[in-house]
Scaffold this motif. Structure first.
Motif, PDB file in Angstrom:
ATOM      1  N   PHE A  82       0.990  -1.218   0.151  1.00 34.24           N
ATOM      2  CA  PHE A  82       0.265  -0.639   0.220  1.00 34.24           C
ATOM      3  C   PHE A  82       1.347   0.951  -0.790  1.00 34.24           C
ATOM      4  O   PHE A  82       1.808   0.880   0.733  1.00 34.24           O
ATOM      5  N   PHE A  83       0.791   2.005  -0.633  1.00 35.28           N
ATOM      6  CA  PHE A  83       1.239   3.814  -0.776  1.00 35.28           C
ATOM      7  C   PHE A  83      -0.084   4.754   0.163  1.00 35.28           C
ATOM      8  O   PHE A  83      -0.668   3.748  -0.382  1.00 35.28           O
ATOM      9  N   LEU A 137      -0.886  -1.800  -4.565  1.00 34.86           N
ATOM     10  CA  LEU A 137       0.324  -1.301  -6.006  1.00 34.86           C
ATOM     11  C   LEU A 137      -0.605  -1.763  -7.404  1.00 34.86           C
ATOM     12  O   LEU A 137      -0.447  -0.296  -8.007  1.00 34.86           O
ATOM     13  N   LEU A 138      -1.537  -2.228  -6.999  1.00 35.26           N
ATOM     14  CA  LEU A 138      -2.301  -2.401  -8.462  1.00 35.26           C
ATOM     15  C   LEU A 138      -2.996  -1.605  -9.037  1.00 35.26           C
ATOM     16  O   LEU A 138      -3.176  -0.484  -9.814  1.00 35.26           O
ATOM     17  N   SER A 139      -3.748  -0.155  -8.310  1.00 38.38           N
ATOM     18  CA  SER A 139      -4.361   1.006  -8.396  1.00 38.38           C
ATOM     19  C   SER A 139      -3.200   1.884  -8.680  1.00 38.38           C
ATOM     20  O   SER A 139      -3.801   3.007  -8.843  1.00 38.38           O
ATOM     21  N   LEU A 140      -2.223   2.441  -7.581  1.00 37.17           N
ATOM     22  CA  LEU A 140      -1.097   3.100  -7.808  1.00 37.17           C
ATOM     23  C   LEU A 140      -0.599   3.198  -9.363  1.00 37.17           C
ATOM     24  O   LEU A 140      -0.747   3.790 -10.278  1.00 37.17           O
ATOM     25  N   GLU A 141      -0.757   2.034  -9.931  1.00 35.33           N
ATOM     26  CA  GLU A 141      -0.287   1.629 -11.461  1.00 35.33           C
ATOM     27  C   GLU A 141      -0.939   2.405 -12.177  1.00 35.33           C
ATOM     28  O   GLU A 141      -0.629   2.408 -12.886  1.00 35.33           O
ATOM     29  N   ARG A 142      -2.227   2.163 -11.507  1.00 35.41           N
ATOM     30  CA  ARG A 142      -3.926   2.132 -12.804  1.00 35.41           C
ATOM     31  C   ARG A 142      -3.574   3.806 -12.549  1.00 35.41           C
ATOM     32  O   ARG A 142      -3.080   4.657 -13.888  1.00 35.41           O
ATOM     33  N   TYR A 143      -3.440   4.493 -11.711  1.00 38.23           N
ATOM     34  CA  TYR A 143      -2.702   5.801 -11.550  1.00 38.23           C
ATOM     35  C   TYR A 143      -1.861   6.773 -11.980  1.00 38.23           C
ATOM     36  O   TYR A 143      -2.102   7.643 -13.195  1.00 38.23           O
ATOM     37  N   LEU A 144      -0.939   5.797 -11.912  1.00 36.62           N
ATOM     38  CA  LEU A 144       0.215   6.457 -12.551  1.00 36.62           C
ATOM     39  C   LEU A 144       0.274   6.562 -14.325  1.00 36.62           C
ATOM     40  O   LEU A 144       0.871   7.222 -14.983  1.00 36.62           O
ATOM     41  N   SER A 145      -0.591   5.542 -14.809  1.00 33.38           N
ATOM     42  CA  SER A 145      -0.879   5.286 -16.550  1.00 33.38           C
ATOM     43  C   SER A 145      -1.833   5.830 -16.552  1.00 33.38           C
ATOM     44  O   SER A 145      -2.813   6.305 -18.343  1.00 33.38           O
ATOM     45  N   GLY A 146      -2.848   6.941 -15.938  1.00 35.91           N
ATOM     46  CA  GLY A 146      -3.725   7.548 -16.159  1.00 35.91           C
ATOM     47  C   GLY A 146      -4.238   7.572 -16.086  1.00 35.91           C
ATOM     48  O   GLY A 146      -5.671   8.058 -15.951  1.00 35.91           O
ATOM     49  N   LYS A 147      -4.886   5.913 -15.097  1.00 36.57           N
ATOM     50  CA  LYS A 147      -6.771   5.609 -15.300  1.00 36.57           C
ATOM     51  C   LYS A 147      -6.837   5.693 -14.100  1.00 36.57           C
ATOM     52  O   LYS A 147      -6.811   4.734 -13.437  1.00 36.57           O
ATOM     53  N   VAL A 148      -7.461   7.345 -13.503  1.00 35.97           N
ATOM     54  CA  VAL A 148      -7.926   7.067 -12.188  1.00 35.97           C
ATOM     55  C   VAL A 148      -8.588   6.706 -11.786  1.00 35.97           C
ATOM     56  O   VAL A 148      -9.772   6.551 -10.379  1.00 35.97           O
ATOM     57  N   VAL A 149     -10.083   6.932 -12.403  1.00 35.45           N
ATOM     58  CA  VAL A 149     -11.513   5.872 -12.208  1.00 35.45           C
ATOM     59  C   VAL A 149     -11.022   4.926 -11.660  1.00 35.45           C
ATOM     60  O   VAL A 149     -11.927   3.248 -11.255  1.00 35.45           O
TER      61      VAL A 149
END
Length: 351
Positions: A82-83, A137-149
């Motif tokens: 988690f982050f 971690l998976l959610s943060l990777e999505r966020y970094l790729s621009g998929k905030v939803v």
């Protein structure tokens, strides 16, 4: 590079930046998770203790321990990492579930006292949940790729339990209780009701530590231990625009307060706006000088800076240099970058 997972066996209490003296104050407020400097000091102490057991010289050990450099920091519960939740994502309560709203990048009003050309605005009227949130971690990777939803928020209190403790000051000469020095402190047990332990996951270099160790940490010197952890690598996204975001996974220290002017000047970036929270205060005790360290205001973990480069190529060049590195400034002859302050990751901005 070595990766370890630190786990406490009892409650933990880490002092925040506010002054506290028994007899004048009766309640000591702590901070959790601790700043990187605390865990940095813990690992240096483990290295010194191991070296002294092996009959190494103390002065040599202290000098060698200065080579320690933190490269990655997160929290782990079970197999999940988690982050801090990015602060440009706002959590609201929608009946019995948490709902995430991304803030929108907008032009600042023509007549405004804002210090940036852009602002982050909300398009909702729900009440904001002001708890401390994490994301996996998976959610943060999505966020970094621009998929905030697709980011999933989790409350820090899902993994911790607060425990209030009562204490009293003692006379060091007579080892008896002193009048008027009753106090209370708010400790944190890094485990939930199901006894799932929250650990500190750290990757570092510059020192070779034993694969596992037992030690004490926190203001009350509670027992903790570490064992070998699994290292992680977050990939830097390929940017298609000159605008991108810089996310802070750990608190950061800058000469100009909240503005990373050194970073902006180094990579030729324009600061558009930032998603911040109240600053946290970091102090400590200088063992060499035997006095308190200067109190510093830190940008909290989870903060997000929106920046603009000259073009997409310049943005990608800057992103590759920033991603996974510490962007803090070093002040007061202290290497805050090595201590893990300001570990940053680049996120793609999608309009």
């Amino acid at each position: 590079m070595q990766t370890i997972a630190i786990q406490a066996t009892d409650t933990l209490f880490f002092r925040d930046g506010r002054p506290f003296s028994m007899g004048e104050d009766s309640f000591a407020q702590g901070i959790f998770p601790p700043p990187p400097s605390v865990l940095f000091g813990v690992l240096r102490s483990v290295y010194l203790a191991k070296g002294l057991e092996d009959d190494s010289g103390l002065e040599i050990l202290i000098t060698d321990s200065l080579n320690l450099k933190f490269r990655f920091m997160a929290m782990q519960a079970g197999t999940d990492v988690f982050f801090p939740l990015p602060k440009d994502l706002v959590v609201v309560k929608d009946r019995d579930r948490l709902k995430l709203h991304p803030l929108l990048l907008s032009d600042a009003p023509q007549f405004s006292n804002t210090q940036t050309p852009k602002l982050l605005t909300a398009n909702f009227e729900d009440k904001i949940d002001d708890d401390v949130f994490l994301t996996d971690l998976l959610s943060l990777e999505r966020y970094l790729s621009g998929k905030v939803v697709n980011v999933v928020p989790r409350k820090l209190t899902d993994f911790t339990c607060p425990e209030t403790k009562i204490g009293i000051g003692r006379d060091k000469n007579r080892n008896t209780a002193e009048d008027g020095k009753l106090f209370r402190l708010q400790a944190t047990r890094p485990a939930n009701k199901n006894l799932q332990h929250l650990q500190f996951l750290i990757s570092f270099e510059g020192l070779q530590l034993p694969e596992d160790a037992l030690f004490t940490m926190g203001a009350e010197r509670r027992v903790a231990f570490y064992r070998k952890g699994e290292g992680l690598n977050l990939e830097c996204p390929n940017l298609k625009s000159e605008i991108f975001k810089i996310y802070l996974a750990t608190p950061a220290i800058f000469k100009q307060g909240w503005r990373p002017e050194t970073l902006l000047d180094t990579y030729g970036l324009e600061l558009l706006t930032a998603a911040l929270d109240r600053p946290i205060h970091i102090g400590g005790w200088d063992m060499d000088e035997k006095r308190p360290k200067p109190m510093l205001q830190c940008v909290p973990a989870g903060s997000v800076y929106y920046v603009k480069a000259k073009d997409a190529a310049a943005a990608n060049w800057a992103a590759q240099a920033i991603h996974g590195k510490s962007i803090s400034d070093n002040l007061n002859q202290t290497d805050y970058q090595a201590q893990g302050f300001g570990i940053a990751y680049v996120a793609k901005y999608i309009e």
